[in-house]
Design a protein around this motif. Sequence first.
Motif, short mmCIF file in Angstrom:
data_model
loop_
_atom_site.label_atom_id
_atom_site.label_comp_id
_atom_site.label_asym_id
_atom_site.label_seq_id
_atom_site.Cartn_x
_atom_site.Cartn_y
_atom_site.Cartn_z
N LYS A 133 48.82 4.38 -37.87
CA LYS A 133 48.85 3.66 -39.13
C LYS A 133 48.62 2.18 -38.89
O LYS A 133 49.34 1.55 -38.13
CB LYS A 133 50.19 3.89 -39.83
N VAL A 134 47.63 1.64 -39.58
CA VAL A 134 47.30 0.22 -39.47
C VAL A 134 47.33 -0.38 -40.87
O VAL A 134 46.55 0.03 -41.74
CB VAL A 134 45.92 0.00 -38.82
N ASP A 135 48.23 -1.32 -41.09
CA ASP A 135 48.35 -1.99 -42.38
C ASP A 135 47.89 -3.44 -42.24
O ASP A 135 48.45 -4.19 -41.44
CB ASP A 135 49.80 -1.96 -42.87
N ILE A 136 46.87 -3.80 -43.02
CA ILE A 136 46.32 -5.15 -42.99
C ILE A 136 46.64 -5.85 -44.30
O ILE A 136 46.34 -5.33 -45.37
CB ILE A 136 44.79 -5.13 -42.76
N SER A 137 47.24 -7.00 -44.19
CA SER A 137 47.57 -7.80 -45.37
C SER A 137 47.03 -9.21 -45.16
O SER A 137 47.29 -9.83 -44.12
CB SER A 137 49.08 -7.84 -45.59
N THR A 138 46.27 -9.72 -46.15
CA THR A 138 45.66 -11.03 -45.94
C THR A 138 45.37 -11.74 -47.26
O THR A 138 45.24 -11.10 -48.31
CB THR A 138 44.34 -10.89 -45.14
N LYS A 139 45.26 -13.05 -47.18
CA LYS A 139 44.80 -13.88 -48.28
C LYS A 139 43.32 -14.19 -48.05
O LYS A 139 42.90 -14.41 -46.92
CB LYS A 139 45.61 -15.16 -48.37
N LEU A 140 42.56 -14.22 -49.13
CA LEU A 140 41.12 -14.41 -49.03
C LEU A 140 40.70 -15.76 -49.59
O LEU A 140 41.30 -16.27 -50.55
CB LEU A 140 40.38 -13.30 -49.77
N SER A 141 39.65 -16.31 -48.99
CA SER A 141 39.04 -17.54 -49.47
C SER A 141 37.56 -17.29 -49.73
O SER A 141 36.87 -16.67 -48.91
CB SER A 141 39.21 -18.65 -48.42
N LEU A 142 37.08 -17.73 -50.88
CA LEU A 142 35.65 -17.59 -51.20
C LEU A 142 34.87 -18.68 -50.47
O LEU A 142 35.03 -19.86 -50.76
CB LEU A 142 35.42 -17.72 -52.70
N VAL A 143 34.04 -18.26 -49.53
CA VAL A 143 33.25 -19.21 -48.75
C VAL A 143 31.90 -19.46 -49.41
O VAL A 143 31.38 -20.58 -49.42
CB VAL A 143 33.05 -18.69 -47.31
N ASN A 144 31.33 -18.41 -49.99
CA ASN A 144 30.01 -18.52 -50.61
C ASN A 144 29.94 -17.54 -51.76
O ASN A 144 30.29 -16.37 -51.62
CB ASN A 144 28.92 -18.22 -49.58
N ASN A 145 29.51 -18.02 -52.92
CA ASN A 145 29.40 -17.16 -54.10
C ASN A 145 28.05 -17.40 -54.76
O ASN A 145 27.82 -18.43 -55.38
CB ASN A 145 30.54 -17.46 -55.08
N GLU A 146 27.14 -16.44 -54.63
CA GLU A 146 25.80 -16.57 -55.17
C GLU A 146 25.63 -15.84 -56.49
O GLU A 146 24.51 -15.67 -56.98
CB GLU A 146 24.77 -16.06 -54.15
N GLN A 147 26.74 -15.39 -57.08
CA GLN A 147 26.67 -14.70 -58.37
C GLN A 147 26.25 -15.67 -59.48
O GLN A 147 26.56 -16.86 -59.43
CB GLN A 147 28.04 -14.12 -58.76
N LYS A 148 25.62 -15.13 -60.47
CA LYS A 148 25.32 -15.89 -61.68
C LYS A 148 26.43 -15.69 -62.72
O LYS A 148 26.50 -16.41 -63.71
CB LYS A 148 23.97 -15.44 -62.29
N ASN A 149 27.27 -14.69 -62.49
CA ASN A 149 28.37 -14.39 -63.41
C ASN A 149 29.49 -15.41 -63.26
O ASN A 149 29.69 -16.01 -62.21
CB ASN A 149 28.93 -12.99 -63.12
N GLU A 150 30.23 -15.59 -64.36
CA GLU A 150 31.38 -16.47 -64.31
C GLU A 150 32.49 -15.84 -63.47
O GLU A 150 32.64 -14.62 -63.42
CB GLU A 150 31.90 -16.74 -65.73
N LEU A 151 33.26 -16.70 -62.83
CA LEU A 151 34.31 -16.24 -61.92
C LEU A 151 35.59 -15.99 -62.73
O LEU A 151 36.53 -16.78 -62.72
CB LEU A 151 34.55 -17.28 -60.82
N THR A 152 35.60 -14.87 -63.44
CA THR A 152 36.76 -14.50 -64.25
C THR A 152 37.78 -13.75 -63.39
O THR A 152 37.51 -13.41 -62.23
CB THR A 152 36.32 -13.60 -65.41
N LEU A 153 38.94 -13.48 -63.97
CA LEU A 153 39.95 -12.69 -63.27
C LEU A 153 39.42 -11.29 -62.94
O LEU A 153 39.69 -10.74 -61.87
CB LEU A 153 41.22 -12.57 -64.13
N GLU A 154 38.65 -10.75 -63.88
CA GLU A 154 38.06 -9.44 -63.65
C GLU A 154 37.09 -9.48 -62.47
O GLU A 154 37.04 -8.56 -61.63
CB GLU A 154 37.34 -8.97 -64.92
N ASN A 155 36.31 -10.55 -62.41
CA ASN A 155 35.35 -10.70 -61.31
C ASN A 155 36.07 -10.87 -59.97
O ASN A 155 35.65 -10.31 -58.95
CB ASN A 155 34.45 -11.91 -61.58
N LEU A 156 37.15 -11.62 -59.96
CA LEU A 156 37.94 -11.80 -58.74
C LEU A 156 38.51 -10.48 -58.25
O LEU A 156 38.51 -10.18 -57.05
CB LEU A 156 39.06 -12.81 -58.97
#
Length: 402
Positions: A292-315
Amino acid sequence: MKELKKGIMIMMTGILLCCTTGCWDKNELNELAIGELVGADRDPDTGKQTVYYQIVNPEAVAAQKGGGIKAPVYTYCVQADSTSELGTKTANLLPRKLFSDHYQSEIVTERYAKQGLNSLLNFFEKQHNRRSNLYLFVTDSPLSEVMMTYLPLERLPGRSLRSIIEIQSKLTGRLSRRVRIKDLVENMESSRLTVMPMISLSGSSPSPTTDRYEKIEANQGNLIFSGGAVFKNDRMIGKLPLNQMNYYFILKGESEVFMESLTINNRTVDVQAIKPKVRRRLDLISGEPVWKVDISTKLSLVNNEQKNELTLENLKMIEEKFKQQVFQKATEFYQESISKEWDLFGLEEKIKYQNGKEWDDMKKRGIAWDKTKLQLSIKSEITDIGQTINPYVGDNDGNSSN
């Protein structure tokens, strides 16, 4: 009383002076050949050993005052039939005493690694200075070319290779700092495998003269990190491609950072996992071993090439895609290593030392370590989206206004 205090002060001063370091062996700098990088090869047919020593040129490393560029290192090549003969021939060749305490890195050829590095590792362990904290590299390029090339930017090649380890471990997660000679030695007497970094010489030819410092092009004739060399005991048994190295280190729990490139809404989104926390344990489920391997981490957006708005749903979409992709690729990597009978995570040894009736029954049934299933769990949360929330879209239709 004053005389007593004065006597104590003199005595303490004498003791402190005895504790200070200095050139007690009377070795002056101009009497030493300061080694910076060493390369080794062994001919599988004749057994002849070839060693390259890169010796620092102190005058070139120090700040230069005019007079053009000087060679930062000089490379000496010694060939012999035995380790003792290597020492004799080195002493005959070098006009100064070889000083190995400042070695930065060790490079061995792929063919030497496949023969086994037992004699080399034992040699390092026997030395009083025990330079087993050197980073060890395997090269699939000709060693003569690797050791006869000057590198751009960082002029001491041994230090440049150490920088590769530091940068990759901090920025990409494709390397760990636990790739030293001592880390290989620790696993020599066990079933655990060790992965050491592989380097290659980019370009068609080396750069053996300081003329390269006067040219702007830096890719050609440079040393690049190209993957991992898999060792069982002291012998190289295979390779890990570059794109699997980060999954190896995160499953081992040795990643300082983890990078993943995702496709969201047909656009590229690059995320960075910061100091992922990895919990690993071995359990029995229905009489079968499960890792069993459990990975827990916080993420940082380094690059976002989407044209969509960064909504909560998108996150949430990005977080879910990250978990799915890492789960799939890490699982595929684990299954591939099992199919090759590569015990990259020391499962055989873990099972061997498990106690309890259930484990004893499992061992009696002859279930081997390669039957261990991976149960992977990933938790992630985006906590850093950068300076801007939504990307600039410009003219979506590609039309220009007059």
